[in-house]
Each structure stands twice: as structure tokens, then as C-alpha cells.
Design a protein around this motif. Structure first.
Motif, short mmCIF file in Angstrom:
data_model
loop_
_atom_site.label_atom_id
_atom_site.label_comp_id
_atom_site.label_asym_id
_atom_site.label_seq_id
_atom_site.Cartn_x
_atom_site.Cartn_y
_atom_site.Cartn_z
N HIS A 28 0.83 -1.20 0.00
CA HIS A 28 0.00 0.00 0.00
C HIS A 28 0.87 1.26 0.00
O HIS A 28 0.63 2.19 -0.78
CB HIS A 28 -0.94 -0.01 1.20
N SER A 45 1.14 3.85 -3.10
CA SER A 45 0.57 5.19 -2.93
C SER A 45 1.55 6.30 -3.30
O SER A 45 1.14 7.43 -3.51
CB SER A 45 0.07 5.39 -1.50
N GLU A 46 2.83 5.96 -3.35
CA GLU A 46 3.84 6.97 -3.72
C GLU A 46 4.99 6.28 -4.44
O GLU A 46 5.82 5.62 -3.81
CB GLU A 46 4.36 7.69 -2.47
N ARG A 91 0.28 -4.76 -7.93
CA ARG A 91 -0.89 -3.87 -8.02
C ARG A 91 -2.18 -4.67 -7.95
O ARG A 91 -3.13 -4.31 -7.27
CB ARG A 91 -0.81 -3.04 -9.31
#
Length: 158
Positions: free
Chosen positions: A47, A51-52, A105
Motif C-alpha cells: 500500500h 501510494s507513492e 498492483r
């Protein structure tokens, strides 16, 4: 009216019981439709990486309150499972930037969908509580978290 010491004690016992149950839940592997399993710490890293783009192991260690060694071990497991790619930073070749693979993913998306179902189940059980009630609990947990971090830092300084 401020809470009494007995009320605080009862509340903390409830929080500790929840924490113990949550820790048990988090220690159980999560099965995925592709036949693989991941632990919650691995999912959390997916996660954070997802997210970055381009996070580093050092950043993950700081974000998760883990040692660099522990974070590195989790990233290595994710890389071996084909869920994370590592690439050298253009600025510093010793620094590895992390990104999710397509497989990573897909597994993260599957987990996020399972989480949404779990959260919906919890929300339905909270039907009698208002949004304001939930926000008060959040503020209370923030206070407990802050005081716990202070206690940890104080103990580490001794």
C-alpha cells in the motif's frame, strides 16, 4: 466533566483487548485468488509503495516505525514474490527506488476490495453512532497514541 481514573482504566482495558485481537488478526496470512498469501505487514508495504512511486526502504522504515533491517527484509520478500521492482535512484545509485509490479498492483487491489467489505461490515455495526461520535473516538485515540509515543521516547532516552 473529565473522565475519572476508573473510567480511564476501563477504557484502556478495552483498548488493550482490541489491540490484542487486532494483533492476532494481523498475524494471520491473507489468501489471494492467485493462490498466494501475504501477511498484513507485506500488504501495508504494498500500500505504501503503491501510494507513492519511488519510495525507498529508509522511507518505509520511518513510516512504519520499523528498523531499516526489518523494512529491508519485508521489501526483499515482496521483491522475491514478484510484487515489487527495485531500481537505482538517478541521484544516488546506492539508493533503491521501489514500485509495484502489475502482480503487486493486482494483489493490492484485491486486498483493498476485501478491506472495503470488512469496513462496510464494521460501519453497519456502528449504526447507532453519529459521525461526531466517531470523530470523538478518533481524537481520543490520537491522544492515546501521542502519550504512548511520549512514553516510548522517554524510556528510550533512559
Amino acid at each position: 466533566m473529565a473522565a475519572t481514573r476508573d473510567e480511564l482504566y476501563d477504557m484502556l482495558n478495552t483498548v488493550f483487548a482490541f489491540t490484542r485481537l487486532s494483533n492476532i488478526n494481523q498475524s494471520l496470512p491473507r489468501p489471494f485468488s492467485n493462490g498466494e498469501t501475504l501477511y498484513i505487514s507485506e500488504i501495508y508495504f504494498l500500500h505504501l509503495i503503491g501510494s507513492e512511486k519511488g519510495r525507498t526502504v529508509t522511507e518505509l522504515a520511518g513510516a512504519t516505525f520499523r528498523t531499516l533491517s526489518a523494512a529491508s527484509q519485508i521489501v526483499t520478500r515482496l521483491h522475491r514474490k514478484g510484487l515489487v521492482d527495485k531500481s537505482a535512484s538517478p541521484r544516488d545509485r546506492k539508493v533503491q527506488r521501489l514500485t509495484l509490479t502489475e502482480k503487486g498492483r493486482q494483489m493490492l487491489d484485491e486486498q483493498l476490495a476485501a478491506d472495503a467489505c470488512y469496513y462496510d461490515d464494521i460501519l453497519s455495526a456502528l449504526g447507532e453512532f453519529s459521525s461526531g461520535d466517531v470523530q470523538q473516538v478518533r481524537r481520543l485515540i490520537d491522544v492515546l497514541t501521542g502519550k504512548t509515543l511520549e512514553a516510548i521516547q522517554s524510556k528510550k532516552q533512559k
